[in-house]
Design a protein around this motif. Structure first.
Motif, PDB file in Angstrom:
ATOM      1  N   GLY A   1       4.300  11.981   2.329  1.00 17.22           N
ATOM      2  CA  GLY A   1       3.357  12.834   3.239  1.00 17.22           C
ATOM      3  C   GLY A   1       3.700  12.316   4.712  1.00 17.22           C
ATOM      4  O   GLY A   1       4.104  13.403   5.466  1.00 17.22           O
ATOM      5  N   LEU A   2       3.745  11.273   4.859  1.00 14.29           N
ATOM      6  CA  LEU A   2       4.166  10.705   6.154  1.00 14.29           C
ATOM      7  C   LEU A   2       5.548  10.985   6.717  1.00 14.29           C
ATOM      8  O   LEU A   2       5.960  11.119   7.744  1.00 14.29           O
TER       9      LEU A   2
ATOM     10  N   ASN B   1       1.507   4.049  -3.242  1.00 14.65           N
ATOM     11  CA  ASN B   1       1.010   5.317  -3.087  1.00 14.65           C
ATOM     12  C   ASN B   1       2.066   6.447  -2.494  1.00 14.65           C
ATOM     13  O   ASN B   1       2.206   6.673  -1.300  1.00 14.65           O
TER      14      ASN B   1
ATOM     15  N   LYS C   1       2.549   9.506  -3.001  1.00 15.71           N
ATOM     16  CA  LYS C   1       2.339  10.763  -2.379  1.00 15.71           C
ATOM     17  C   LYS C   1       1.906  10.561  -0.919  1.00 15.71           C
ATOM     18  O   LYS C   1       2.318  11.398  -0.054  1.00 15.71           O
ATOM     19  N   GLU C   2       1.074   9.639  -0.579  1.00 17.86           N
ATOM     20  CA  GLU C   2       0.578   9.581   0.746  1.00 17.86           C
ATOM     21  C   GLU C   2       1.863   9.096   1.664  1.00 17.86           C
ATOM     22  O   GLU C   2       2.131   9.412   2.648  1.00 17.86           O
ATOM     23  N   THR C   3       2.643   8.148   1.072  1.00 21.08           N
ATOM     24  CA  THR C   3       3.842   7.670   1.729  1.00 21.08           C
ATOM     25  C   THR C   3       4.788   8.938   2.320  1.00 21.08           C
ATOM     26  O   THR C   3       5.146   9.099   3.363  1.00 21.08           O
TER      27      THR C   3
ATOM     28  N   GLN D   1       5.831  14.351   7.640  1.00 21.60           N
ATOM     29  CA  GLN D   1       5.550  14.794   8.843  1.00 21.60           C
ATOM     30  C   GLN D   1       6.305  14.162   9.854  1.00 21.60           C
ATOM     31  O   GLN D   1       6.635  15.047  10.737  1.00 21.60           O
TER      32      GLN D   1
ATOM     33  N   GLN E   1       0.879  -1.155  -0.040  1.00 23.26           N
ATOM     34  CA  GLN E   1       0.101  -0.191  -0.009  1.00 23.26           C
ATOM     35  C   GLN E   1       1.087   1.129  -0.089  1.00 23.26           C
ATOM     36  O   GLN E   1       0.699   2.367  -0.687  1.00 23.26           O
ATOM     37  N   ALA E   2       1.926   1.195   0.764  1.00 21.84           N
ATOM     38  CA  ALA E   2       2.939   2.382   1.041  1.00 21.84           C
ATOM     39  C   ALA E   2       3.720   2.658  -0.517  1.00 21.84           C
ATOM     40  O   ALA E   2       3.863   3.728  -0.720  1.00 21.84           O
TER      41      ALA E   2
END
Length: 567
Positions: free
Chosen positions: A92-93, A86, A88-90, A96, A82-83
């Motif tokens: 982003g984490l 994706n 962009k999502e990864t 953070q 999943q990471a």
């Protein structure tokens, strides 16, 4: 952050990168992650520096995903997929995470300077010159460099950041300054504890089509303690508690001397292991020196730090050691260090999972003679189970150093890569693996044949020592077949896989080298010499060489016949 904090690695450009488009740029760490899908690779001038910095980035990715995903469920292959799919999502984490720990990434800070100890000092309060930290001028001896004069007196902050990370990974062994407060110091000296950790065990990683892919391929999702996941079993890496497995910048306290935990608490801890206690000396706008003392030794003093370290270190290859097994009274593996005389493909049997014939016998028990790096086993398992596409070609990259004089000096830098078809990484296609094994054996026999001819011609003129002639001729053969073997390897597993083309390439090179040797042979080789009852003269040398070449052709015929019988 205080007024004295300076040069944050997240914001200041210090990482040179090569983009997939061919563009080159120097980026801050934060941007390097954010743009990783468009970046090909890190491009420091020295591959060992790139690898050391890459390990830091893997540690950040490992820590980010482990903490974020483990908190909401299992940290296994499905979460990893999943990471990976994706970005962009990864990313982003990751951003953070970096923001959370921003204050720990200042190169200069009174309390928490990055990868350093804030107060480490010697009794005299002195510091070392920059040759102690520069990868291309280790211990003052220029090493593949043109750096002279002022270039040895100060370096800018971006270079200091990269060289600091390299130092922690690869520093040579030897006596260092004795740090005040380190109980191991004797007579004001910090006695050797070995090289930096990465230098002690080599380095191999898997490269994808871009930097994001490469980071993910080397990030292991092996579950949490007590889960006994298949992912952990495949990699052989011990699972870790996310509360204990901290990268160096998250640790609240760092002693001047040896830390209490003599083994890393997990992958993030391992990837950021602090082999030295360092404090950079700020000259106002550049770094002018450093305090360099011994750091954390991995393991106990009576057992080698690298003994069976394959359960902790994900980017090293390992070999079965019978002497260490007898000594430790248990099956023991040691690092398979880089050999500068061999291209990476010649050591492929130790890098690929399930390679045929890769067993050793100890007390009538079969054990694996070699253990591939955990990251290679991980990628092979992901491919086998559908978590990665088999449409891509992956590269195995190795880099590091050969040390000399009790590992106190750098002798040679090593860097190589091998593009590998996915089917060879899975270990499931035994036909293809057997083809590769046979092909490598075939080239070894051709290399031995031409090397033997060189040695025999030396005997024909009365030479006692033929080792130089045989070694240089063998190396010449492997050098000339190198590109052709790599191209042949990429076609392994296709519908028309075969051995003939590789033999023809090797045979052609062997015959070419034969011609050169015969032209160079002096007239006295025709007369020859008698040694131990054998006549070494030019006609016999040529005849023996021809016989050995014929045997290699017979090996190809036998392979083709066996293949036809099984199709």
């Amino acid at each position: 952050m205080t007024e004295e904090s300076k040069f944050n690695l997240l914001d200041e450009p210090w990482i040179p990168v090569a983009f997939c488009s061919g563009k080159h740029q120097v980026l801050p760490l934060r941007d390097c992650f954010a743009q990783s899908p468009e970046i090909r690779r890190l491009s420091f001038g020295q591959d060992a520096v790139s690898f050391a910095v890459f390990r830091i980035m893997v540690a950040i990715m490992q820590r980010t995903l482990y903490v974020a995903i483990a908190a909401n469920g299992g940290w296994g292959a499905s979460a990893w997929q999943q990471a990976n799919e994706n970005p962009k999502e990864t990313l982003g984490l990751v951003d953070q995470y970096l923001e959370t720990w921003r204050d720990r990434f200042f190169l200069f800070d009174p309390k928490r300077p990055f990868f350093q100890h804030p107060t480490v000092h010697t009794p005299k309060g002195d510091y070392s010159e920059l040759n102690k930290i520069l990868a291309d001028v280790p211990n003052g001896e220029p090493f593949i460099t043109m750096r002279i004069g002022a270039g040895l007196e100060e370096i800018n902050y971006p270079e200091a950041a990269a060289q600091l990370i390299h130092l922690q990974a690869y520093d040579s062994a030897g006596i260092r300054s004795g740090a005040v407060g380190d109980t191991r110091v004797k007579g004001g000296k910090g006695y050797p504890i070995g090289t930096g950790w990465v230098g002690a065990q080599g380095g191999v990683y898997v490269e994808g089509e871009n930097l994001f892919s490469t980071l993910m391929l080397n990030t292991l999702a092996i579950g949490q303690p007590g889960e006994e996941t298949e992912e952990a079993q495949v990699t052989g890496i011990i699972t870790a508690n996310p509360e204990a497995d901290l990268p160096a910048w998250e640790c609240e306290e760092q002693p001047v001397g040896q830390r209490a935990d003599i083994y890393p608490q997990g992958l993030a801890d391992m990837l950021t292991w602090q082999s030295r206690r360092v404090r950079l000396i700020d000259g106002g706008s550049s770094v002018i020196g450093l305090v360099l003392c011994q750091g954390d030794r991995l393991g106990t003093e009576d057992v080698s730090a690298v003994t069976n370290a394959q359960v902790r270190e994900p980017m090293g290859a390992w070999r079965f050691s019978e002497p260490q097994t007898r000594k430790n009274k248990r099956v023991t593996y040691m690092p398979r260090k880089h050999d500068p005389s061999r291209a990476i493909w010649r050591g492929m049997t130790s890098l690929l999972p399930e390679f045929p014939g890769r067993n050793a016998t100890y007390k009538e028990v079969q054990v694996e003679a070699s253990l591939p790096p955990a990251v290679v086993r991980w990628v092979g398992w992901l491919l086998s189970n559908g978590y990665l596409p088999e449409s891509s070609t992956y590269r195995l990259r190795s880099c590091g150093y050969v040390y000399g004089s009790n590992e106190s000096v750098f002798e040679e830098a090593i860097s190589d890569y091998l593009a590998v078809p996915p089917r060879l990484l899975t270990g499931k296609d035994q036909k293809s693996l057997y083809l590769v094994k046979t092909g490598m054996e075939l080239l070894d026999e051709l290399a031995s044949a031409i090397a033997s001819l060189a040695g025999n011609l030396q005997r024909a003129i009365g030479a006692e020592d033929t080792s130089l002639a045989t070694r240089t001729t063998r190396e010449r053969f492997y050098s000339e077949i190198d590109n052709q073997f790599r191209a042949w390897l990429l076609g392994v597993g296709s519908a028309n896989y075969e051995l003939d083309s590789l033999w023809e390439a090797g045979y052609g090179i062997a015959k070419k080298l034969e011609s050169e040797l015969l032209v160079a042979a002096p007239d006295e080789a025709m007369k020859g010499r008698i040694k131990n009852g054998t006549v070494f003269d030019l006609p016999n040398c040529v005849k023996w060489f021809a016989i050995r070449l014929y045997k290699t052709k017979s090996k190809v015929s036998a392979f083709n016949e066996l293949k036809e019988n099984h199709e």
